[in-house]
Design an enzyme around this catalytic site. Structure first.
Site, PDB file in Angstrom:
ATOM      1  N   THR A   8      60.313  30.956  14.914  1.00 11.07           N
ATOM      2  CA  THR A   8      60.981  32.377  14.671  1.00 11.07           C
ATOM      3  C   THR A   8      61.645  32.390  13.454  1.00 11.07           C
ATOM      4  OG1 THR A   8      62.444  34.044  15.544  1.00 11.07           O
ATOM      5  CG2 THR A   8      63.043  31.989  16.319  1.00 11.07           C
ATOM      6  N   LYS A  13      67.863  35.232  17.329  1.00 16.88           N
ATOM      7  CA  LYS A  13      67.009  34.306  18.348  1.00 16.88           C
ATOM      8  C   LYS A  13      67.331  32.718  17.932  1.00 16.88           C
ATOM      9  CE  LYS A  13      62.842  37.022  18.805  1.00 16.88           C
ATOM     10  NZ  LYS A  13      61.390  36.847  18.676  1.00 16.88           N
ATOM     11  N   ASP A  72      58.052  35.850  22.121  1.00 20.17           N
ATOM     12  CA  ASP A  72      57.945  37.350  21.800  1.00 20.17           C
ATOM     13  C   ASP A  72      58.862  38.250  22.809  1.00 20.17           C
ATOM     14  OD1 ASP A  72      56.743  39.134  19.837  1.00 20.17           O
ATOM     15  OD2 ASP A  72      55.696  39.975  21.530  1.00 20.17           O
ATOM     16  N   PHE A 155      72.298  40.912  18.844  1.00 22.87           N
ATOM     17  CA  PHE A 155      71.615  41.448  17.938  1.00 22.87           C
ATOM     18  C   PHE A 155      70.364  42.480  18.440  1.00 22.87           C
ATOM     19  CE2 PHE A 155      67.379  39.788  18.907  1.00 22.87           C
ATOM     20  CZ  PHE A 155      67.690  38.663  19.790  1.00 22.87           C
ATOM     21  N   GLY A 156      69.788  43.097  17.726  1.00 25.43           N
ATOM     22  CA  GLY A 156      68.759  44.080  18.094  1.00 25.43           C
ATOM     23  C   GLY A 156      69.321  45.313  19.108  1.00 25.43           C
ATOM     24  N   ASP A 158      71.149  44.968  21.850  1.00 32.11           N
ATOM     25  CA  ASP A 158      72.205  44.668  22.618  1.00 32.11           C
ATOM     26  C   ASP A 158      73.410  45.727  22.830  1.00 32.11           C
ATOM     27  OD1 ASP A 158      71.295  41.908  23.340  1.00 32.11           O
ATOM     28  OD2 ASP A 158      72.198  40.962  21.647  1.00 32.11           O
ATOM     29  N   ARG A 184      65.714  35.836  27.502  1.00 28.90           N
ATOM     30  CA  ARG A 184      65.567  34.583  26.873  1.00 28.90           C
ATOM     31  C   ARG A 184      65.971  33.436  27.525  1.00 28.90           C
ATOM     32  NH1 ARG A 184      66.993  36.825  22.766  1.00 28.90           N
ATOM     33  NH2 ARG A 184      65.030  37.528  22.336  1.00 28.90           N
TER      34      ARG A 184
HETATM   35  P1  ITT Z   1      60.148  36.462  15.368  1.00 32.58           P
HETATM   36  O1  ITT Z   1      58.606  37.253  15.394  1.00 32.58           O
HETATM   37  O2  ITT Z   1      60.095  35.837  13.925  1.00 32.58           O
HETATM   38  O3  ITT Z   1      60.518  35.545  16.362  1.00 32.58           O
HETATM   39  P2  ITT Z   1      61.199  39.199  15.524  1.00 32.58           P
HETATM   40  O4  ITT Z   1      62.671  39.759  15.610  1.00 32.58           O
HETATM   41  O5  ITT Z   1      59.904  39.799  14.838  1.00 32.58           O
HETATM   42  O6  ITT Z   1      61.324  37.668  15.160  1.00 32.58           O
HETATM   43  P3  ITT Z   1      59.923  39.993  18.147  1.00 32.58           P
HETATM   44  O7  ITT Z   1      58.604  40.375  17.396  1.00 32.58           O
HETATM   45  O8  ITT Z   1      59.991  39.073  19.461  1.00 32.58           O
HETATM   46  O9  ITT Z   1      60.875  39.060  17.117  1.00 32.58           O
HETATM   47  O10 ITT Z   1      60.738  41.112  18.312  1.00 32.58           O
HETATM   48  C1  ITT Z   1      61.929  41.184  19.103  1.00 32.58           C
HETATM   49  C2  ITT Z   1      62.722  42.605  19.035  1.00 32.58           C
HETATM   50  O11 ITT Z   1      62.808  43.101  20.185  1.00 32.58           O
HETATM   51  C3  ITT Z   1      63.974  42.356  18.021  1.00 32.58           C
HETATM   52  O12 ITT Z   1      63.989  42.405  16.821  1.00 32.58           O
HETATM   53  C4  ITT Z   1      64.898  43.214  18.911  1.00 32.58           C
HETATM   54  O13 ITT Z   1      64.865  44.434  18.304  1.00 32.58           O
HETATM   55  C5  ITT Z   1      64.407  43.322  20.419  1.00 32.58           C
HETATM   56  N1  ITT Z   1      65.120  42.262  21.075  1.00 32.58           N
HETATM   57  C6  ITT Z   1      64.333  41.142  21.604  1.00 32.58           C
HETATM   58  N2  ITT Z   1      65.266  40.393  22.410  1.00 32.58           N
HETATM   59  C7  ITT Z   1      66.605  40.764  22.222  1.00 32.58           C
HETATM   60  C8  ITT Z   1      68.039  40.751  22.675  1.00 32.58           C
HETATM   61  O14 ITT Z   1      68.099  39.618  23.428  1.00 32.58           O
HETATM   62  N3  ITT Z   1      68.734  41.617  22.617  1.00 32.58           N
HETATM   63  C9  ITT Z   1      68.936  42.662  21.690  1.00 32.58           C
HETATM   64  N4  ITT Z   1      67.231  42.859  21.235  1.00 32.58           N
HETATM   65  C10 ITT Z   1      66.516  42.234  21.432  1.00 32.58           C
END
Ligand code: ITT
Length: 200
Positions: A8, A13, A72, A155-156, A158, A184
């Protein structure tokens, strides 16, 4: 010590995965995909979390010749029939723009009352070996979506997901509290015995 690649590029993450896997007693040498900058990003062409996690893990295992784990993950909103789901990282258009993604989702849900703001985070965790062997497991964290973002951890999405049984959002939990209940955390703790079995 066996090296294990964390497939990743999401810094949030990587931090969580290192803590979850170390807490679970995995003593492998964990290296983020950022240590291999020349390997191109894999296209997430799958239509499920599990398919995309396997795509990412296999791509890195093939490119490095080392075992790789990937996840993912995303936010699945009940009234949106599971969206943004696999599109969570690019819901507002630009991949990884957490603030824009969160604001767009809040605007889309602005008229939805609390009773109908159920949602869950979902995570598929995959292990792929260079010889093609693979395993994937899943975890979820159920909760309710707030109307305004609160908290600065994580992040994201949260700052808007309040887990069931909690009064705080995921972004107000400490990293340890979040990992103990998170999608996760659950998925990767389930993957640890698989890693031990396949890698020793
Ligand atoms: P990689 O593919 O490189 O692992 P990514 O950010 O693109 O990184 P994903 O395709 O799995 O990862 O997308 C996950 C998205 O879902 C992430 O960008 C967040 O917006 C949301 N997300 C996933 N897990 C989360 C968490 O624990 N807390 C908050 N948001 C989360």
């Amino acid at each position: 010590m066996t090296r294990l690649i964390l497939a990743t590029r999401n810094a949030g993450k990587i931090t969580e995965l290192r803590a979850i896997l170390a807490d679970a007693g995995l003593d492998h040498d964990l290296v983020g995909a950022d240590a291999y900058p020349d390997i191109p990003d894999v296209k997430e062409t799958g239509v499920t979390f599990a398919e995309n996690a396997l795509l990412k893990a296999h791509a890195l295992a093939r490119a490095t010749g080392l075992p790789a784990v990937a996840d993912d993950s995303g936010l699945c909103v009940d009234v949106l029939n599971g969206a943004p789901g696999i599109f969570s990282a690019r819901w507002a258009g630009t991949h990884g723009d957490d603030k824009a993604n969160l604001n767009l989702l809040l605007a889309q849900l602005s008229d939805i009352p609390d009773a109908h703001r159920g949602a869950h985070f979902a995570c598929a965790a995959a292990l792929a070996l260079p010889d093609g062997r693979e395993q994937v497991v899943e975890g979820q964290l159920r909760g309710t979506l707030r109307h305004t973002p609160t908290g600065t951890n994580g992040f994201g999405y949260d700052p808007i997901l309040q887990p069931d049984g909690e009064t705080r959002t995921c972004a107000e939990l400490t990293p340890e509290e979040k990992n103990a209940i998170s999608h996760r955390g659950k998925a990767f703790r389930a993957l640890v015995p698989v890693v031990r079995e396949l890698l020793g």
